[in-house]
Design an enzyme around this catalytic site. Structure first.
Site, PDB file in Angstrom:
ATOM      1  N   SER A 117       0.827  -1.202   0.000  1.00 28.88           N
ATOM      2  CA  SER A 117       0.000   0.000   0.000  1.00 28.88           C
ATOM      3  C   SER A 117       0.864   1.256   0.000  1.00 28.88           C
ATOM      4  O   SER A 117       1.968   1.267   0.564  1.00 28.88           O
ATOM      5  CB  SER A 117      -0.861  -0.015   1.257  1.00 28.88           C
ATOM      6  OG  SER A 117      -1.452   1.233   1.473  1.00 28.88           O
ATOM      7  N   TYR A 141      -1.631   0.250  10.258  1.00 27.83           N
ATOM      8  CA  TYR A 141      -1.927  -0.443   9.001  1.00 27.83           C
ATOM      9  C   TYR A 141      -0.725  -0.355   8.049  1.00 27.83           C
ATOM     10  O   TYR A 141      -0.228  -1.374   7.548  1.00 27.83           O
ATOM     11  CB  TYR A 141      -3.180   0.158   8.358  1.00 27.83           C
ATOM     12  CG  TYR A 141      -3.369  -0.230   6.914  1.00 27.83           C
ATOM     13  CD1 TYR A 141      -3.637  -1.550   6.558  1.00 27.83           C
ATOM     14  CD2 TYR A 141      -3.272   0.713   5.893  1.00 27.83           C
ATOM     15  CE1 TYR A 141      -3.798  -1.911   5.229  1.00 27.83           C
ATOM     16  CE2 TYR A 141      -3.430   0.366   4.563  1.00 27.83           C
ATOM     17  CZ  TYR A 141      -3.694  -0.948   4.235  1.00 27.83           C
ATOM     18  OH  TYR A 141      -3.834  -1.308   2.916  1.00 27.83           O
ATOM     19  N   LYS A 145       2.065  -3.321   6.715  1.00 30.49           N
ATOM     20  CA  LYS A 145       2.428  -3.626   5.318  1.00 30.49           C
ATOM     21  C   LYS A 145       3.946  -3.530   5.123  1.00 30.49           C
ATOM     22  O   LYS A 145       4.550  -4.318   4.391  1.00 30.49           O
ATOM     23  CB  LYS A 145       1.713  -2.657   4.375  1.00 30.49           C
ATOM     24  CG  LYS A 145       0.205  -2.842   4.325  1.00 30.49           C
ATOM     25  CD  LYS A 145      -0.176  -4.041   3.473  1.00 30.49           C
ATOM     26  CE  LYS A 145      -1.648  -4.335   3.550  1.00 30.49           C
ATOM     27  NZ  LYS A 145      -2.090  -5.411   2.672  1.00 30.49           N
TER      28      LYS A 145
HETATM   29  P1  NAD Z   1     -11.172  -6.456   1.359  1.00 28.91           P
HETATM   30  O1  NAD Z   1     -11.415  -6.303   2.820  1.00 28.91           O
HETATM   31  O2  NAD Z   1     -12.335  -6.325   0.437  1.00 28.91           O
HETATM   32  O3  NAD Z   1     -10.417  -7.829   1.046  1.00 28.91           O
HETATM   33  C1  NAD Z   1      -9.621  -8.517   1.973  1.00 28.91           C
HETATM   34  C2  NAD Z   1     -10.071  -9.976   1.965  1.00 28.91           C
HETATM   35  O4  NAD Z   1      -9.219 -10.727   2.839  1.00 28.91           O
HETATM   36  C3  NAD Z   1     -11.501 -10.140   2.483  1.00 28.91           C
HETATM   37  O5  NAD Z   1     -12.217 -10.999   1.623  1.00 28.91           O
HETATM   38  C4  NAD Z   1     -11.325 -10.769   3.870  1.00 28.91           C
HETATM   39  O6  NAD Z   1     -12.429 -11.557   4.248  1.00 28.91           O
HETATM   40  C5  NAD Z   1     -10.034 -11.542   3.672  1.00 28.91           C
HETATM   41  N1  NAD Z   1      -9.265 -11.787   4.903  1.00 28.91           N
HETATM   42  C6  NAD Z   1      -8.823 -10.883   5.820  1.00 28.91           C
HETATM   43  N2  NAD Z   1      -8.114 -11.496   6.771  1.00 28.91           N
HETATM   44  C7  NAD Z   1      -8.067 -12.814   6.460  1.00 28.91           C
HETATM   45  C8  NAD Z   1      -7.484 -13.957   7.057  1.00 28.91           C
HETATM   46  N3  NAD Z   1      -6.801 -13.879   8.201  1.00 28.91           N
HETATM   47  N4  NAD Z   1      -7.642 -15.157   6.454  1.00 28.91           N
HETATM   48  C9  NAD Z   1      -8.369 -15.279   5.301  1.00 28.91           C
HETATM   49  N5  NAD Z   1      -8.954 -14.230   4.698  1.00 28.91           N
HETATM   50  C10 NAD Z   1      -8.801 -13.009   5.264  1.00 28.91           C
HETATM   51  O7  NAD Z   1     -10.065  -5.359   0.998  1.00 28.91           O
HETATM   52  P2  NAD Z   1      -9.612  -4.832  -0.434  1.00 28.91           P
HETATM   53  O8  NAD Z   1      -9.995  -3.398  -0.534  1.00 28.91           O
HETATM   54  O9  NAD Z   1      -9.992  -5.786  -1.487  1.00 28.91           O
HETATM   55  O10 NAD Z   1      -8.028  -4.872  -0.237  1.00 28.91           O
HETATM   56  C11 NAD Z   1      -7.269  -6.027  -0.594  1.00 28.91           C
HETATM   57  C12 NAD Z   1      -5.818  -5.803  -0.228  1.00 28.91           C
HETATM   58  O11 NAD Z   1      -5.340  -4.622  -0.885  1.00 28.91           O
HETATM   59  C13 NAD Z   1      -5.591  -5.576   1.261  1.00 28.91           C
HETATM   60  O12 NAD Z   1      -4.393  -6.238   1.615  1.00 28.91           O
HETATM   61  C14 NAD Z   1      -5.415  -4.061   1.380  1.00 28.91           C
HETATM   62  O13 NAD Z   1      -4.603  -3.728   2.467  1.00 28.91           O
HETATM   63  C15 NAD Z   1      -4.742  -3.741   0.060  1.00 28.91           C
HETATM   64  N6  NAD Z   1      -4.936  -2.345  -0.386  1.00 28.91           N
HETATM   65  C16 NAD Z   1      -6.174  -1.882  -0.704  1.00 28.91           C
HETATM   66  C17 NAD Z   1      -6.327  -0.557  -1.180  1.00 28.91           C
HETATM   67  C18 NAD Z   1      -7.676  -0.011  -1.584  1.00 28.91           C
HETATM   68  O14 NAD Z   1      -7.745   1.127  -2.086  1.00 28.91           O
HETATM   69  N7  NAD Z   1      -8.779  -0.748  -1.432  1.00 28.91           N
HETATM   70  C19 NAD Z   1      -5.199   0.273  -1.304  1.00 28.91           C
HETATM   71  C20 NAD Z   1      -3.948  -0.241  -0.951  1.00 28.91           C
HETATM   72  C21 NAD Z   1      -3.816  -1.563  -0.520  1.00 28.91           C
HETATM   73  N1  UFG Z   2     -12.626  11.305   2.209  1.00 26.33           N
HETATM   74  C1  UFG Z   2     -13.543  12.318   2.491  1.00 26.33           C
HETATM   75  N2  UFG Z   2     -14.771  11.934   2.918  1.00 26.33           N
HETATM   76  C2  UFG Z   2     -15.150  10.635   3.082  1.00 26.33           C
HETATM   77  C3  UFG Z   2     -14.199   9.611   2.777  1.00 26.33           C
HETATM   78  C4  UFG Z   2     -12.939   9.985   2.357  1.00 26.33           C
HETATM   79  O1  UFG Z   2     -13.257  13.514   2.366  1.00 26.33           O
HETATM   80  O2  UFG Z   2     -16.291  10.374   3.486  1.00 26.33           O
HETATM   81  C5  UFG Z   2     -11.291  11.698   1.729  1.00 26.33           C
HETATM   82  C6  UFG Z   2     -10.169  11.234   2.657  1.00 26.33           C
HETATM   83  O3  UFG Z   2      -9.969  12.195   3.658  1.00 26.33           O
HETATM   84  C7  UFG Z   2      -9.009  11.126   1.666  1.00 26.33           C
HETATM   85  C8  UFG Z   2      -9.679  10.717   0.346  1.00 26.33           C
HETATM   86  O4  UFG Z   2     -11.056  11.048   0.511  1.00 26.33           O
HETATM   87  O5  UFG Z   2      -8.422  12.376   1.496  1.00 26.33           O
HETATM   88  C9  UFG Z   2      -9.544   9.243   0.049  1.00 26.33           C
HETATM   89  O6  UFG Z   2      -9.946   8.524   1.208  1.00 26.33           O
HETATM   90  P1  UFG Z   2     -10.144   6.920   1.231  1.00 26.33           P
HETATM   91  O7  UFG Z   2     -10.596   6.566   2.608  1.00 26.33           O
HETATM   92  O8  UFG Z   2     -10.998   6.530   0.076  1.00 26.33           O
HETATM   93  O9  UFG Z   2      -8.677   6.367   0.930  1.00 26.33           O
HETATM   94  P2  UFG Z   2      -7.315   6.575   1.694  1.00 26.33           P
HETATM   95  O10 UFG Z   2      -6.486   7.483   0.824  1.00 26.33           O
HETATM   96  O11 UFG Z   2      -7.479   6.996   3.086  1.00 26.33           O
HETATM   97  O12 UFG Z   2      -6.739   5.088   1.761  1.00 26.33           O
HETATM   98  C10 UFG Z   2      -6.781   4.186   0.650  1.00 26.33           C
HETATM   99  C11 UFG Z   2      -6.914   2.750   1.159  1.00 26.33           C
HETATM  100  C12 UFG Z   2      -5.705   2.347   1.953  1.00 26.33           C
HETATM  101  C13 UFG Z   2      -4.463   2.607   1.144  1.00 26.33           C
HETATM  102  C14 UFG Z   2      -4.439   4.037   0.656  1.00 26.33           C
HETATM  103  C15 UFG Z   2      -3.261   4.234  -0.227  1.00 26.33           C
HETATM  104  O13 UFG Z   2      -8.070   2.633   1.969  1.00 26.33           O
HETATM  105  O14 UFG Z   2      -5.763   0.956   2.203  1.00 26.33           O
HETATM  106  O15 UFG Z   2      -5.618   4.311  -0.081  1.00 26.33           O
HETATM  107  O16 UFG Z   2      -3.282   5.497  -0.793  1.00 26.33           O
HETATM  108  F1  UFG Z   2      -3.372   2.394   1.902  1.00 26.33           F
END
Ligand code: NAD
Ligand code: UFG
Length: 331
Positions: A117, A141, A145
């Protein structure tokens, strides 16, 4: 050979499972369904409900299938929650990586693609951010990572496991055909929250702070389209299969969008009014996170296809319209 996708029932994992199947891969999914949905797992994949920290279920999967590589998406991933419950984050995220690498070592599986991340960087000194910029996470978090990356590094050296760590920036959107999307029951991500307004699930979007030193005072992020992200995983998998060395790559589109620009793009994509209220800053939010992803473009040959924000949000809107209550609950 099969690919094991840990966390394949989650938002990003499930889109990756679909993309792998479309490439003709045989896919096994392990997920404990904490935040994922069984209904999000494409039916062609073999599903195991279980925890990645459980070495016995990993041994069972590695014994029952010939697996050559693992894609590891499992994590707790809410920044705010991680500050309140750091031990949960270290237990599940770091503990999950430890357990998975132990099982891979026991079962002679030597390739892993990992969801890292942008949170590993913390507050960047400058943007765009490069992979060798300092990593100073500002929450447990991001720290988890970073530790997971370091564990892969040392275990990789000792046991000849090669890894690709993909540092995603902000992932957004849904599958182009509207069949898969983002369904986090405890939603914190900006795009689905914005869309809850035209879906009549909330009256307005609260913008977390408009006094940042950015063009319009709201935070800037780099949003990457979910299908482009999945494509990067397939390239990373093939890179490892071709004998590539362990590497870390940023994945972002390279363009920064402010929260207000995202709301305006959503207004265009949905054709609806989206009222806004300005709230307080959210603790721990960096003002600006924008990726330099040239390394992924150069070494993996990655090239994101959907980069217009209106287009990315339109895919999410389509999914939410077709699935107003998200995925059905099935076990
Ligand atoms: P998500 O919560 O939708 O997916 C995570 C999945 O892992 C879920 O299905 C959950 O049930 C499963 N899980 C968690 N712990 C587990 C365990 N101990 N054993 C088995 N399954 C388990 O999240 P996502 O948004 O799809 O994110 C996926 C990955 O990408 C995560 O590692 C997250 O940190 C990373 N990530 C996401 C974003 C984003 O913008 N969504 C950004 C950066 C990194
Ligand atoms: N935001 C608002 N209002 C809301 C929700 C979010 O203003 O109701 C703003 C946040 O303050 C931030 C931006 O929108 O400035 C994006 O917020 P998100 O919560 O969508 O995403 P983050 O940037 O906080 O984090 C996401 C993932 C993390 C990852 C990160 C990497 O959730 O897992 O991107 O950039 F690490």
């Amino acid at each position: 050979m099969s690919v094991l996708v840990c966390g394949g029932a989650g938002y990003i994992g499930s889109h990756n499972v679909k993309a792998l199947i479309e490439q003709g891969e045989d896919v096994i999914v392990l997920d404990n369904l904490w935040t994922g949905h069984k209904a999000a797992v494409p039916e062609q994949a073999k599903f195991y409900k279980g925890d990645v920290r459980d070495g016995a279920i990993l041994d069972k999967i590695f014994t029952e299938h010939k697996i050559d590589a693992v894609l590891h998406f499992c994590a707790c991933s809410l920044v705010g929650e991680s500050v309140e419950k750091p031990l949960l984050y270290f237990n599940n995220n770091v503990g999950g990586m430890q357990s998975l690498l132990e099982a891979m070592t026991r079962n002679h599986v030597n390739k892993i693609v990992f969801s890292s991340s942008a949170a590993v960087y913390g507050e960047p000194k400058s943007v765009p951010i490069f992979e060798d910029d300092p990593t100073n996470p500002t929450n447990p978090y991001g720290e988890s990572k970073r530790i997971m990356e370091r564990i892969m590094h040392w275990v990789g050296l000792a046991h000849n496991i090669k890894y690709v760590s993909l540092r995603y920036f902000n992932v957004a959107g849904a599958r182009h055909d509207g069949s898969m999307g983002e369904d986090h029951r405890n939603e914190t991500h900006l795009v689905p929250i914005i869309l809850q307004v035209p879906l009549k699930k909330r009256s307005h979007v609260t913008v977390y702070g408009d006094d940042y030193k950015t063009k319009d005072g709201t935070c800037i992020r780099d949003y990457v389209y979910i299908e482009d992200l999945a494509a990067a995983h397939i390239l990373a998998l093939n890179y490892l299969r071709d004998g590539g060395e362990s590497e870390i790559f940023n994945l972002g589109s390279g363009d920064g969008y402010s929260v207000m620009e995202m709301i305006n793009a959503a207004r265009k994509a949905t054709g609806r009014d989206i009222p806004v209220e300005i709230g307080a800053r959210r603790a721990g939010d960096p003002a600006r996170l924008v990726a330099d992803s040239k390394k992924a473009r150069k070494i993996l040959g990655w090239s994101p296809k959907v980069t217009r924000m209106e287009d990315i949000i339109a895919t999410a809107w389509r999914w939410h319209l077709g699935h107003p209550n998200g995925y059905p609950d099935i076990e």
